[in-house]
Design a protein around this motif. Structure first.
Motif, PDB file in Angstrom:
ATOM      1  N   LEU A 185       0.817  -1.211   0.000  1.00  0.00           N
ATOM      2  CA  LEU A 185       0.000   0.000   0.000  1.00  0.00           C
ATOM      3  C   LEU A 185       0.853   1.265   0.000  1.00  0.00           C
ATOM      4  O   LEU A 185       0.528   2.244  -0.674  1.00  0.00           O
ATOM      5  CB  LEU A 185      -0.924  -0.003   1.222  1.00  0.00           C
ATOM      6  CG  LEU A 185      -1.864  -1.190   1.407  1.00  0.00           C
ATOM      7  CD1 LEU A 185      -2.758  -0.959   2.617  1.00  0.00           C
ATOM      8  CD2 LEU A 185      -2.701  -1.434   0.166  1.00  0.00           C
ATOM      9  N   ALA A 186       1.942   1.244   0.770  1.00  0.00           N
ATOM     10  CA  ALA A 186       2.795   2.436   0.853  1.00  0.00           C
ATOM     11  C   ALA A 186       3.445   2.751  -0.486  1.00  0.00           C
ATOM     12  O   ALA A 186       3.660   3.923  -0.820  1.00  0.00           O
ATOM     13  CB  ALA A 186       3.862   2.235   1.922  1.00  0.00           C
ATOM     14  N   ALA A 187       3.758   1.717  -1.250  1.00  0.00           N
ATOM     15  CA  ALA A 187       4.314   1.931  -2.589  1.00  0.00           C
ATOM     16  C   ALA A 187       3.245   2.473  -3.524  1.00  0.00           C
ATOM     17  O   ALA A 187       3.496   3.385  -4.325  1.00  0.00           O
ATOM     18  CB  ALA A 187       4.895   0.631  -3.136  1.00  0.00           C
ATOM     19  N   GLY A 188       2.041   1.928  -3.435  1.00  0.00           N
ATOM     20  CA  GLY A 188       0.965   2.366  -4.317  1.00  0.00           C
ATOM     21  C   GLY A 188       0.580   3.814  -4.108  1.00  0.00           C
ATOM     22  O   GLY A 188       0.309   4.548  -5.069  1.00  0.00           O
ATOM     23  N   SER A 189       0.565   4.268  -2.863  1.00  0.00           N
ATOM     24  CA  SER A 189       0.174   5.650  -2.580  1.00  0.00           C
ATOM     25  C   SER A 189       1.217   6.660  -3.029  1.00  0.00           C
ATOM     26  O   SER A 189       0.928   7.848  -3.129  1.00  0.00           O
ATOM     27  CB  SER A 189      -0.098   5.818  -1.079  1.00  0.00           C
ATOM     28  OG  SER A 189      -1.327   5.208  -0.724  1.00  0.00           O
ATOM     29  N   ARG A 190       2.443   6.187  -3.273  1.00  0.00           N
ATOM     30  CA  ARG A 190       3.484   7.079  -3.808  1.00  0.00           C
ATOM     31  C   ARG A 190       3.819   6.736  -5.259  1.00  0.00           C
ATOM     32  O   ARG A 190       4.892   7.088  -5.755  1.00  0.00           O
ATOM     33  CB  ARG A 190       4.749   6.983  -2.949  1.00  0.00           C
ATOM     34  CG  ARG A 190       4.620   7.611  -1.570  1.00  0.00           C
ATOM     35  CD  ARG A 190       5.983   7.937  -1.021  1.00  0.00           C
ATOM     36  NE  ARG A 190       5.958   8.443   0.341  1.00  0.00           N
ATOM     37  CZ  ARG A 190       6.960   9.113   0.905  1.00  0.00           C
ATOM     38  NH1 ARG A 190       8.067   9.347   0.199  1.00  0.00           N
ATOM     39  NH2 ARG A 190       6.887   9.535   2.152  1.00  0.00           N
ATOM     40  N   ASP A 191       2.902   6.121  -5.941  1.00  0.00           N
ATOM     41  CA  ASP A 191       3.116   5.744  -7.337  1.00  0.00           C
ATOM     42  C   ASP A 191       3.056   7.001  -8.215  1.00  0.00           C
ATOM     43  O   ASP A 191       2.020   7.660  -8.297  1.00  0.00           O
ATOM     44  CB  ASP A 191       2.028   4.753  -7.746  1.00  0.00           C
ATOM     45  CG  ASP A 191       2.212   4.224  -9.162  1.00  0.00           C
ATOM     46  OD1 ASP A 191       3.073   4.743  -9.906  1.00  0.00           O
ATOM     47  OD2 ASP A 191       1.488   3.278  -9.521  1.00  0.00           O
ATOM     48  N   PRO A 192       4.145   7.360  -8.889  1.00  0.00           N
ATOM     49  CA  PRO A 192       4.125   8.556  -9.745  1.00  0.00           C
ATOM     50  C   PRO A 192       3.173   8.411 -10.922  1.00  0.00           C
ATOM     51  O   PRO A 192       2.814   9.412 -11.544  1.00  0.00           O
ATOM     52  CB  PRO A 192       5.577   8.701 -10.199  1.00  0.00           C
ATOM     53  CG  PRO A 192       6.171   7.345 -10.042  1.00  0.00           C
ATOM     54  CD  PRO A 192       5.472   6.708  -8.876  1.00  0.00           C
ATOM     55  N   GLY A 193       2.776   7.185 -11.234  1.00  0.00           N
ATOM     56  CA  GLY A 193       1.775   6.996 -12.273  1.00  0.00           C
ATOM     57  C   GLY A 193       0.382   7.371 -11.811  1.00  0.00           C
ATOM     58  O   GLY A 193      -0.539   7.483 -12.619  1.00  0.00           O
ATOM     59  N   ASN A 226      -6.921  13.849  -3.283  1.00  0.00           N
ATOM     60  CA  ASN A 226      -5.930  13.003  -2.620  1.00  0.00           C
ATOM     61  C   ASN A 226      -6.481  11.588  -2.431  1.00  0.00           C
ATOM     62  O   ASN A 226      -6.976  11.225  -1.363  1.00  0.00           O
ATOM     63  CB  ASN A 226      -5.537  13.622  -1.276  1.00  0.00           C
ATOM     64  CG  ASN A 226      -4.287  12.988  -0.706  1.00  0.00           C
ATOM     65  OD1 ASN A 226      -3.815  11.971  -1.195  1.00  0.00           O
ATOM     66  ND2 ASN A 226      -3.754  13.589   0.334  1.00  0.00           N
ATOM     67  N   GLU A 227      -6.386  10.801  -3.469  1.00  0.00           N
ATOM     68  CA  GLU A 227      -6.835   9.407  -3.425  1.00  0.00           C
ATOM     69  C   GLU A 227      -5.648   8.533  -3.036  1.00  0.00           C
ATOM     70  O   GLU A 227      -4.663   8.460  -3.758  1.00  0.00           O
ATOM     71  CB  GLU A 227      -7.402   8.987  -4.784  1.00  0.00           C
ATOM     72  CG  GLU A 227      -8.617   9.809  -5.191  1.00  0.00           C
ATOM     73  CD  GLU A 227      -9.025   9.536  -6.636  1.00  0.00           C
ATOM     74  OE1 GLU A 227      -8.214   8.947  -7.373  1.00  0.00           O
ATOM     75  OE2 GLU A 227     -10.139   9.915  -7.008  1.00  0.00           O
ATOM     76  N   HIS A 228      -5.750   7.869  -1.899  1.00  0.00           N
ATOM     77  CA  HIS A 228      -4.624   7.098  -1.376  1.00  0.00           C
ATOM     78  C   HIS A 228      -5.109   5.736  -0.888  1.00  0.00           C
ATOM     79  O   HIS A 228      -6.315   5.441  -0.918  1.00  0.00           O
ATOM     80  CB  HIS A 228      -3.953   7.859  -0.228  1.00  0.00           C
ATOM     81  CG  HIS A 228      -4.894   8.214   0.892  1.00  0.00           C
ATOM     82  ND1 HIS A 228      -5.363   7.285   1.794  1.00  0.00           N
ATOM     83  CD2 HIS A 228      -5.470   9.397   1.244  1.00  0.00           C
ATOM     84  CE1 HIS A 228      -6.177   7.863   2.653  1.00  0.00           C
ATOM     85  NE2 HIS A 228      -6.268   9.153   2.342  1.00  0.00           N
TER      86      HIS A 228
END
Length: 411
Positions: free
Chosen positions: A321-329, A344-346
């Protein structure tokens, strides 16, 4: 899969990298679906994680692996019940509805907001308690006591038992997470602690059956409706889940928040000048420094193609989840903290049928505590950066957060 992605995940699990795992999460995202040596598939990009959180071919019931149940809310008994976080629909939906009946809309819409005065009073007392000092551990002295007091009040746990409750939850949390290292030993430790906690809650539930109060545990044991009610085992497993999820994650959210604010004096000034900014700031914290970093309890029920990779049926899946919320895509400039970030969709509270049960409570607790700390602490400075972290890769947060300050403003 690439060797780089696999080693990145192994390093994410290594406690030595807990202070800043985000470069490793960035490395992990280079391969959106990375198979690990133990057969686990790690998914790390936003769109793919969201799709899996809503995919009925993904199970949350660890029994589908064919091995011992490792759900943190499981009873630990051969005939015990699994908490709803470790169940799939329709069993999950029934038990979650029964729990939500006593916590939120539509049947109990005022429970969380009704706690606001008590939360503020407890927060005021805690900050008053450090007013005569010039150094405090904001984890031990502020971030921990409020959430544990609130969840105990909700469940109906006597105030004098709160320290033991926290000790049990802390011990269970430290045994969770993916990875094969010491897995059998961690499982034995978790089950031993869980049994102690369950015996306590089982006894408390029996007291509430004889003499109900206005707490959630009383509601669990007395309510009977069209779907029936909770069995004694379900009452205990649900209470265990709410204890752990209800305060361990909020402690980390508060501690991560103060750490983020103290690293940026300009941000502290903005928050003091505009107290209403704390609401979007907490939302950004859930994206930027989420207390829950990994979801490690998913199993593929069928062959599933994700980002061009086939995850075979029966495979364990970890959602980063932490990687997905900082996904530049998904989000622009993801490694910058921006309390005014639009849309802010996280993944801070997960998603799908298992979206965090206690999200409204965690948001409100963090908003109140962080707002009061920002307002009242004068000249706060970090003693150590980075601070010491807890070893868990799943629930990430500082073990201690020592802060020097010039004084405390009156409430």
């Amino acid at each position: 899969m690439t060797t780089t992605s696999s080693s990145a995940f192994e390093r994410i699990l290594d406690p030595s990298g807990r202070a800043d795992p985000y470069p490793l999460f960035g490395e992990l995202r280079r391969t959106p679906v990375a198979r690990q040596p133990d057969g686990t598939y790690v998914v790390s990009t936003y769109r793919e994680i969201v799709a899996l959180l809503h995919d009925p071919r993904i199970s949350s019931d660890r029994r589908n692996l064919g091995g011992p149940d490792t759900d943190p809310g499981a009873s630990g008994k051969e005939d015990g019940a699994i908490s709803f976080i470790g169940l799939d629909p329709p069993a999950h939906d029934r038990l979650r509805r029964l729990a939500m009946r006593h916590f939120g809309p539509p049947h109990s819409p005022g429970v969380v907001d009704g706690l606001r005065p008590a939360m503020l009073a407890i927060t005021t007392e805690l900050i008053d308690g450090i007013a005569g000092k010039r150094r405090a551990d904001l984890v031990d002295e502020v971030a921990y006591p409020l959430p544990v007091a609130v969840i105990c009040r909700l469940l109906g746990v006597p105030q004098e038992d709160e320290p033991q409750f926290h000790a049990w939850a802390d011990q269970i949390v430290e045994t969770l997470g993916p990875g094969e290292e010491n897995r059998a030993e961690r499982e034995r430790e978790r089950l031993a602690v869980a049994r102690d906690l369950e015996r306590y809650l089982g006894g408390l539930a029996e007291e509430r059956r004889r003499q109900p109060g206005d707490d959630m545990l009383s509601g669990f044991v007395t309510y009977r409706g069209p779907e029936g009610g909770m069995s004694p085992e379900e009452v205990v497993s649900t209470a265990v889940l709410l204890l752990i999820a209800g305060h361990e994650t909020t402690i980390n959210l508060i501690a991560n928040g103060m750490l983020t604010f103290l690293r940026d004096p300009g941000l502290l000034d903005r928050l003091r000048a505009d107290p209403g900014l704390i609401v979007p700031a907490v939302e950004e914290l859930l994206r930027y420094e989420p207390p829950v970093q990994l979801v490690s309890s998913r199993i593929a029920l069928d062959d599933i193609v994700v980002a061009g990779t086939t995850i075979p049926a029966g495979s364990p899946i970890v959602l980063a989840l932490a990687a997905g919320s900082r996904d530049p895509g998904h989000v622009a400039d993801p490694d910058r903290f921006d309390p005014c970030r639009a849309r802010n969709e996280h993944l801070g509270f997960g998603g799908g049928v298992h979206y965090c049960f206690g999200a409204p409570l965690a948001r409100l607790e963090a908003q109140i505590v962080l707002a009061e700390l920002v307002r009242r602490l004068r000249g706060p400075r970090l003693v150590a950066d980075p601070p010491p972290y807890r070893p868990s890769a799943v629930l990430r947060g500082p073990r201690h957060l020592l802060v020097d300050y010039e004084g405390v403003a009156p409430a």
